[in-house]
Design a protein around this motif. Structure first.
Motif, short mmCIF file in Angstrom:
data_model
loop_
_atom_site.label_atom_id
_atom_site.label_comp_id
_atom_site.label_asym_id
_atom_site.label_seq_id
_atom_site.Cartn_x
_atom_site.Cartn_y
_atom_site.Cartn_z
N PHE A 141 -2.24 3.55 -7.76
CA PHE A 141 -3.08 4.45 -6.97
C PHE A 141 -2.83 5.89 -7.39
O PHE A 141 -1.72 6.28 -7.76
CB PHE A 141 -2.75 4.32 -5.47
N ARG A 142 -3.88 6.70 -7.33
CA ARG A 142 -3.75 8.13 -7.60
C ARG A 142 -4.33 8.91 -6.43
O ARG A 142 -5.16 8.41 -5.66
CB ARG A 142 -4.49 8.51 -8.89
N GLU A 143 -3.89 10.15 -6.29
CA GLU A 143 -4.40 10.99 -5.20
C GLU A 143 -5.81 11.46 -5.54
O GLU A 143 -6.05 12.01 -6.61
CB GLU A 143 -3.48 12.20 -5.00
N VAL B 27 3.73 6.05 -0.01
CA VAL B 27 3.13 6.80 -1.11
C VAL B 27 3.72 6.34 -2.44
O VAL B 27 3.00 6.13 -3.42
CB VAL B 27 3.33 8.32 -0.92
N HIS B 28 5.04 6.13 -2.48
CA HIS B 28 5.67 5.65 -3.70
C HIS B 28 5.19 4.24 -4.05
O HIS B 28 4.95 3.93 -5.23
CB HIS B 28 7.19 5.65 -3.54
N LEU B 29 5.06 3.39 -3.04
CA LEU B 29 4.57 2.03 -3.29
C LEU B 29 3.18 2.06 -3.89
O LEU B 29 2.91 1.38 -4.89
CB LEU B 29 4.57 1.24 -1.98
N TYR B 30 2.29 2.84 -3.29
CA TYR B 30 0.92 2.90 -3.80
C TYR B 30 0.89 3.47 -5.23
O TYR B 30 0.16 2.96 -6.09
CB TYR B 30 0.05 3.75 -2.88
N ALA B 31 1.70 4.49 -5.47
CA ALA B 31 1.72 5.08 -6.81
C ALA B 31 2.22 4.07 -7.84
O ALA B 31 1.70 4.01 -8.97
CB ALA B 31 2.59 6.33 -6.80
N ARG B 32 3.21 3.27 -7.48
CA ARG B 32 3.72 2.27 -8.41
C ARG B 32 2.68 1.20 -8.72
O ARG B 32 2.73 0.57 -9.79
CB ARG B 32 4.98 1.60 -7.84
N ARG B 33 1.76 0.99 -7.82
CA ARG B 33 0.69 0.01 -8.06
C ARG B 33 -0.51 0.64 -8.73
O ARG B 33 -1.53 -0.02 -8.92
CB ARG B 33 0.26 -0.65 -6.74
#
Length: 214
Positions: free
Chosen positions: A186-188, A178-184
C-alpha cells in the motif's frame, strides 16, 4: 498453545454480525473503545458492520477465532458503489429507530458524524480502487501475525476476483497498521492533519488514505 486456543481464520458469515460489532466497537477509537466518541453501540454497528453483510453490498471478509470467539476481522467490499447503496438503504430504518427511541446514544453520536462530513479526505477514484477494507483486532490478537494473515486472505480473494485495486483509511498514530499496509505494498494516496477526533483525543491527528493496485 492448546488446540482450543489456536487461531482459526475463516470467511465471514452473516451470523458473525454481533461478534463483528463487538470487536469494531471495542477497538474503534485508536484501538480502544469507540464509546468515547460514539455513545451509540447499535448505530455504530449499523454504519460500520451491517452494510457489509447485506445482499448486494459486495461484502467480503475474514475473521480470526480463538476458542470459538472472534478476536479480529478484516471486512470490506469489492465495490464502493455497491457498498454505498447498501449503506444508504439502511437510512430510513435507522431514522425510524432514532425517532422512536430505539437507538440509544444516537443524538450524542451525531456530533462525530457531522464532524466526519466536515473533515473527511477526498476519496481515490473508484475506477482504479473500487474495493475498500477495515481491519480490527482485539488486544489479545495483536502482535501474533493475525493482522497480516487476515489482510493476506482478503487481498488474495480480491485478486482471485480480478478487482483492480483497494483503498483504506487510517491514521498515522496507528503505527503497526500503517507498517503492515506498507509491507503489503500500500502507498499513501492522501494525508492531512485533521481536528476530526480532537474533542475526544485532545489533539489533531494525521489522517491517511492508502491504496494498493492489484
Amino acid at each position: 498453545m492448546p488446540a482450543d486456543e489456536r487461531l482459526l481464520l475463516r470467511p465471514v458469515r452473516r451470523a458473525d454480525a454481533d461478534a463483528l460489532a463487538h470487536v469494531a466497537y471495542a477497538t474503534g477509537f485508536f484501538g480502544e473503545s469507540a464509546r468515547r466518541f460514539f455513545p451509540s453501540h447499535p448505530l455504530f454497528a449499523a454504519l460500520w458492520v451491517t452494510p457489509y453483510l447485506l445482499p448486494g453490498a459486495g461484502g467480503l471478509g475474514f475473521v480470526a477465532e480463538r476458542g470459538g470467539q472472534v478476536v479480529g476481522y478484516v471486512l470490506g467490499s469489492v465495490d464502493q458503489r455497491r457498498y454505498a447503496w447498501a449503506l444508504a438503504a439502511q437510512v430510513p430504518r435507522l431514522l425510524w429507530r432514532w425517532l422512536t427511541g430505539r437507538l440509544p446514544g444516537a443524538f450524542a453520536s451525531a456530533r462525530y458524524l457531522l464532524r466526519a462530513a466536515r473533515f473527511g479526505l477526498p476519496a481515490p477514484p473508484t475506477s482504479r480502487y473500487p474495493a475498500h477494507l477495515h481491519l480490527n483486532l482485539l488486544p489479545e490478537a495483536r502482535g501474533l501475525g493475525v493482522g497480516g494473515a487476515l489482510l493476506d486472505a482478503f487481498l488474495a480473494e480480491l485478486r482471485s476476483r480480478h478487482v483492480p485495486g483497494v483503498q483504506l483509511s487510517t491514521t498515522r498514530r496507528n503505527v503497526a497498521a500503517v507498517h503492515l499496509y506498507a509491507r503489503r505494498g500500500f502507498r499513501e494516496w492522501a494525508a492531512r492533519r485533521t481536528a476530526l477526533w480532537k474533542p475526544w483525543s485532545g489533539q489533531e491527528e494525521e489522517h491517511l488514505i492508502m491504496v494498493l493496485a492489484l
